[in-house]
Design an enzyme around this catalytic site. Sequence first.
Site, PDB file in Angstrom:
ATOM      1  N   ILE A 152       0.854  -1.206   0.000  1.00 42.02           N
ATOM      2  CA  ILE A 152       0.000   0.000   0.000  1.00 42.02           C
ATOM      3  C   ILE A 152       0.882   1.245   0.000  1.00 42.02           C
ATOM      4  CG2 ILE A 152      -1.713   1.341   1.305  1.00 42.02           C
ATOM      5  CD1 ILE A 152      -2.934  -1.304   2.214  1.00 42.02           C
ATOM      6  N   GLY A 153       1.950   1.210   0.796  1.00 43.21           N
ATOM      7  CA  GLY A 153       2.896   2.335   0.824  1.00 43.21           C
ATOM      8  C   GLY A 153       3.385   2.698  -0.572  1.00 43.21           C
ATOM      9  N   ARG A 165      -1.987 -11.534   9.557  1.00 43.79           N
ATOM     10  CA  ARG A 165      -2.259 -12.832  10.160  1.00 43.79           C
ATOM     11  C   ARG A 165      -1.341 -13.883   9.531  1.00 43.79           C
ATOM     12  NH1 ARG A 165      -7.410 -15.532  12.344  1.00 43.79           N
ATOM     13  NH2 ARG A 165      -8.374 -13.518  12.081  1.00 43.79           N
ATOM     14  N   ARG A 207      -7.019 -15.508  16.079  1.00 41.02           N
ATOM     15  CA  ARG A 207      -7.534 -14.147  16.080  1.00 41.02           C
ATOM     16  C   ARG A 207      -7.063 -13.347  17.299  1.00 41.02           C
ATOM     17  NH1 ARG A 207     -12.042 -11.244  14.559  1.00 41.02           N
ATOM     18  NH2 ARG A 207     -12.903 -10.267  16.412  1.00 41.02           N
ATOM     19  N   ASN A 254      -1.264  -6.635  17.198  1.00 37.07           N
ATOM     20  CA  ASN A 254      -1.590  -5.287  16.726  1.00 37.07           C
ATOM     21  C   ASN A 254      -1.827  -4.317  17.872  1.00 37.07           C
ATOM     22  OD1 ASN A 254      -1.426  -5.093  13.799  1.00 37.07           O
ATOM     23  ND2 ASN A 254      -2.725  -6.906  13.906  1.00 37.07           N
ATOM     24  N   VAL A 281      -5.162   2.481   8.617  1.00 41.45           N
ATOM     25  CA  VAL A 281      -5.471   1.587   7.491  1.00 41.45           C
ATOM     26  C   VAL A 281      -5.204   0.136   7.894  1.00 41.45           C
ATOM     27  CG1 VAL A 281      -4.830   0.982   5.117  1.00 41.45           C
ATOM     28  CG2 VAL A 281      -4.954   3.392   5.800  1.00 41.45           C
ATOM     29  N   GLY A 282      -4.139  -0.080   8.653  1.00 43.33           N
ATOM     30  CA  GLY A 282      -3.722  -1.437   9.035  1.00 43.33           C
ATOM     31  C   GLY A 282      -4.818  -2.156   9.804  1.00 43.33           C
ATOM     32  N   ASN A 283      -5.042  -3.394   9.458  1.00 46.25           N
ATOM     33  CA  ASN A 283      -6.147  -4.160  10.053  1.00 46.25           C
ATOM     34  C   ASN A 283      -5.783  -4.836  11.370  1.00 46.25           C
ATOM     35  OD1 ASN A 283      -8.359  -3.793   8.318  1.00 46.25           O
ATOM     36  ND2 ASN A 283      -7.347  -5.053   6.776  1.00 46.25           N
ATOM     37  N   ASP A 319     -14.444   0.421   1.405  1.00 45.05           N
ATOM     38  CA  ASP A 319     -15.773  -0.208   1.382  1.00 45.05           C
ATOM     39  C   ASP A 319     -16.775   0.716   0.688  1.00 45.05           C
ATOM     40  OD1 ASP A 319     -15.101  -2.521   3.370  1.00 45.05           O
ATOM     41  OD2 ASP A 319     -14.412  -0.693   4.333  1.00 45.05           O
ATOM     42  N   HIS A 365     -14.676  -2.153   9.370  1.00 45.69           N
ATOM     43  CA  HIS A 365     -14.062  -2.510   8.087  1.00 45.69           C
ATOM     44  C   HIS A 365     -13.825  -4.016   8.082  1.00 45.69           C
ATOM     45  CE1 HIS A 365     -11.569  -2.965   4.635  1.00 45.69           C
ATOM     46  NE2 HIS A 365     -10.586  -3.420   5.366  1.00 45.69           N
TER      47      HIS A 365
HETATM   48  P1  NAX Z   1       2.442  -5.182   3.430  1.00 47.09           P
HETATM   49  O1  NAX Z   1       2.724  -6.406   4.240  1.00 47.09           O
HETATM   50  O2  NAX Z   1       2.800  -5.154   1.985  1.00 47.09           O
HETATM   51  O3  NAX Z   1       3.150  -3.939   4.109  1.00 47.09           O
HETATM   52  C1  NAX Z   1       3.053  -3.671   5.454  1.00 47.09           C
HETATM   53  C2  NAX Z   1       4.355  -3.003   5.863  1.00 47.09           C
HETATM   54  O4  NAX Z   1       4.206  -2.560   7.195  1.00 47.09           O
HETATM   55  C3  NAX Z   1       5.549  -3.923   5.813  1.00 47.09           C
HETATM   56  O5  NAX Z   1       6.566  -3.335   5.027  1.00 47.09           O
HETATM   57  C4  NAX Z   1       5.957  -4.058   7.285  1.00 47.09           C
HETATM   58  O6  NAX Z   1       7.363  -4.149   7.444  1.00 47.09           O
HETATM   59  C5  NAX Z   1       5.432  -2.749   7.853  1.00 47.09           C
HETATM   60  N1  NAX Z   1       5.179  -2.787   9.304  1.00 47.09           N
HETATM   61  C6  NAX Z   1       4.721  -3.814  10.046  1.00 47.09           C
HETATM   62  N2  NAX Z   1       4.666  -3.466  11.327  1.00 47.09           N
HETATM   63  C7  NAX Z   1       5.077  -2.184  11.400  1.00 47.09           C
HETATM   64  C8  NAX Z   1       5.253  -1.274  12.470  1.00 47.09           C
HETATM   65  N3  NAX Z   1       5.009  -1.638  13.730  1.00 47.09           N
HETATM   66  N4  NAX Z   1       5.699  -0.035  12.180  1.00 47.09           N
HETATM   67  C9  NAX Z   1       5.975   0.320  10.911  1.00 47.09           C
HETATM   68  N5  NAX Z   1       5.849  -0.509   9.867  1.00 47.09           N
HETATM   69  C10 NAX Z   1       5.398  -1.737  10.104  1.00 47.09           C
HETATM   70  O7  NAX Z   1       0.898  -4.892   3.660  1.00 47.09           O
HETATM   71  P2  NAX Z   1      -0.070  -3.935   2.816  1.00 47.09           P
HETATM   72  O8  NAX Z   1      -0.664  -4.703   1.703  1.00 47.09           O
HETATM   73  O9  NAX Z   1       0.645  -2.668   2.521  1.00 47.09           O
HETATM   74  O10 NAX Z   1      -1.247  -3.699   3.870  1.00 47.09           O
HETATM   75  C11 NAX Z   1      -1.034  -2.955   5.049  1.00 47.09           C
HETATM   76  C12 NAX Z   1      -2.231  -3.088   5.975  1.00 47.09           C
HETATM   77  O11 NAX Z   1      -3.408  -2.552   5.388  1.00 47.09           O
HETATM   78  C13 NAX Z   1      -2.581  -4.511   6.371  1.00 47.09           C
HETATM   79  O12 NAX Z   1      -2.831  -4.556   7.755  1.00 47.09           O
HETATM   80  C14 NAX Z   1      -3.868  -4.768   5.612  1.00 47.09           C
HETATM   81  O13 NAX Z   1      -4.655  -5.748   6.247  1.00 47.09           O
HETATM   82  C15 NAX Z   1      -4.492  -3.410   5.660  1.00 47.09           C
HETATM   83  N6  NAX Z   1      -5.579  -3.136   4.694  1.00 47.09           N
HETATM   84  C16 NAX Z   1      -6.598  -2.349   5.115  1.00 47.09           C
HETATM   85  C17 NAX Z   1      -7.634  -1.961   4.273  1.00 47.09           C
HETATM   86  C18 NAX Z   1      -8.741  -1.080   4.760  1.00 47.09           C
HETATM   87  O14 NAX Z   1      -9.656  -0.828   3.976  1.00 47.09           O
HETATM   88  N7  NAX Z   1      -8.755  -0.548   5.979  1.00 47.09           N
HETATM   89  C19 NAX Z   1      -7.694  -2.452   2.884  1.00 47.09           C
HETATM   90  C20 NAX Z   1      -6.395  -2.938   2.363  1.00 47.09           C
HETATM   91  C21 NAX Z   1      -5.515  -3.659   3.344  1.00 47.09           C
HETATM   92  O15 NAX Z   1      -5.899  -5.011   3.398  1.00 47.09           O
END
Ligand code: NAX
Length: 327
Positions: free
Chosen positions: A16-17, A94, A100, A107, A131-133, A161, A189
């Site tokens: 996403i970044g 996960r 869960r 998290n 954003v993170g789930n 959504d 979400h």
């Molecule tokens: P990625 O796994 O590609 O990237 C996540 C990044 O976060 C990794 O580079 C990891 O090293 C870094 N990270 C992990 N813990 C960290 C911390 N404590 N501090 C800083 N960085 C950290 O995942 P990505 O596809 O980018 O998704 C990111 C998150 O968005 C996930 O939790 C995903 O479930 C969530 N989403 C949420 C959505 C929403 O609508 N709210 C939709 C899309 C997405 O599924």
Amino acid sequence: SKKPVRVAVTGAAGQIGYALLFRIASGEMLGKDQPVILQLLEIPDEKAQKALKGVMMELDDCAFPLLAGMQAHSEAKSAFKDTDYALLVGARPRGPGMERADLLAANAQIFTAQGRALNDAASRNVKVLVVGNPANTNAYIAMKSAPDLPARNFTAMLRLDHNRALSQLAAKTGKPVASIKNLAVWGNHSPTMYADYRFATIDGASVKDLINDQVWNKDVFLPTVGKRGAAIIEARGLSSAASAANAAIDHMRDWALGTHGAWVTMGVPSNGEYGIPKEVVFGYPVTCSGGDYQIVPGLPIDAFSQECINKTLAELQGEQDGVRHLL
Ligand code: NAX
């Protein structure tokens, strides 16, 4: 010209970044006249930090006129120093065999630490998007961990959504996406979210009347929107990234620059609106103006909608109960 604002993004080297940073730096989030300084956070892990450097090299190579500065961080407090906006994208996914409860606990640890760091270091007006789930619960945890910041500055992303629902309604009615007004998405979400088109209109006409099919609503529309994330994973082999980044841009842009009366969906802490217990971070229809949001008041909730809202609320309260002892 305007003074640069600071935008912190966590998980900056993730997928996403990669879809998000370039759009922030090009001015799509805060306006084409607003310079930004990116404060990027990744885990200390050597591979993640190296990948982050690579993304920053590409940001450099775009020569964005609005990118006034950029820093890499491995620690939340420095990443959030004086930040005006914080997009908390990084989270613990996960893993195989992970329960869960383990996921919630992992998290909870990340978002208590990041909430405290925001509390200590960020601008007092920081706007936070999680954003993170699990996004709503992570936003709740960060909010509870930042008692010196206004609770209403903590929000969770339900815009994906909302946008998914708009796109399904456009396809069903054969009308342009941009013509659909007054859609609402309630709740978590997750697949339990309730996308509600009872108030939606197209050129002044009721979308509910245009579609006039409650079976489609219940058996096609709601499951399609709710399971869209899984359908993307099934098709792409990876979770939604560009559409998630796009929703994050939409959410922050509308919050910062206003919606001019249009409804959008944001996950925000309840003050008891629509019977949702206080502090639950819940998806609501909102309008934005002056850098603030207002929950759309006074919408009638019929029996079917109440049932849907109760279901998504019960799930959220279950998540919240599962982390309360960790706060
Ligand atoms: P990625 O796994 O590609 O990237 C996540 C990044 O976060 C990794 O580079 C990891 O090293 C870094 N990270 C992990 N813990 C960290 C911390 N404590 N501090 C800083 N960085 C950290 O995942 P990505 O596809 O980018 O998704 C990111 C998150 O968005 C996930 O939790 C995903 O479930 C969530 N989403 C949420 C959505 C929403 O609508 N709210 C939709 C899309 C997405 O599924």
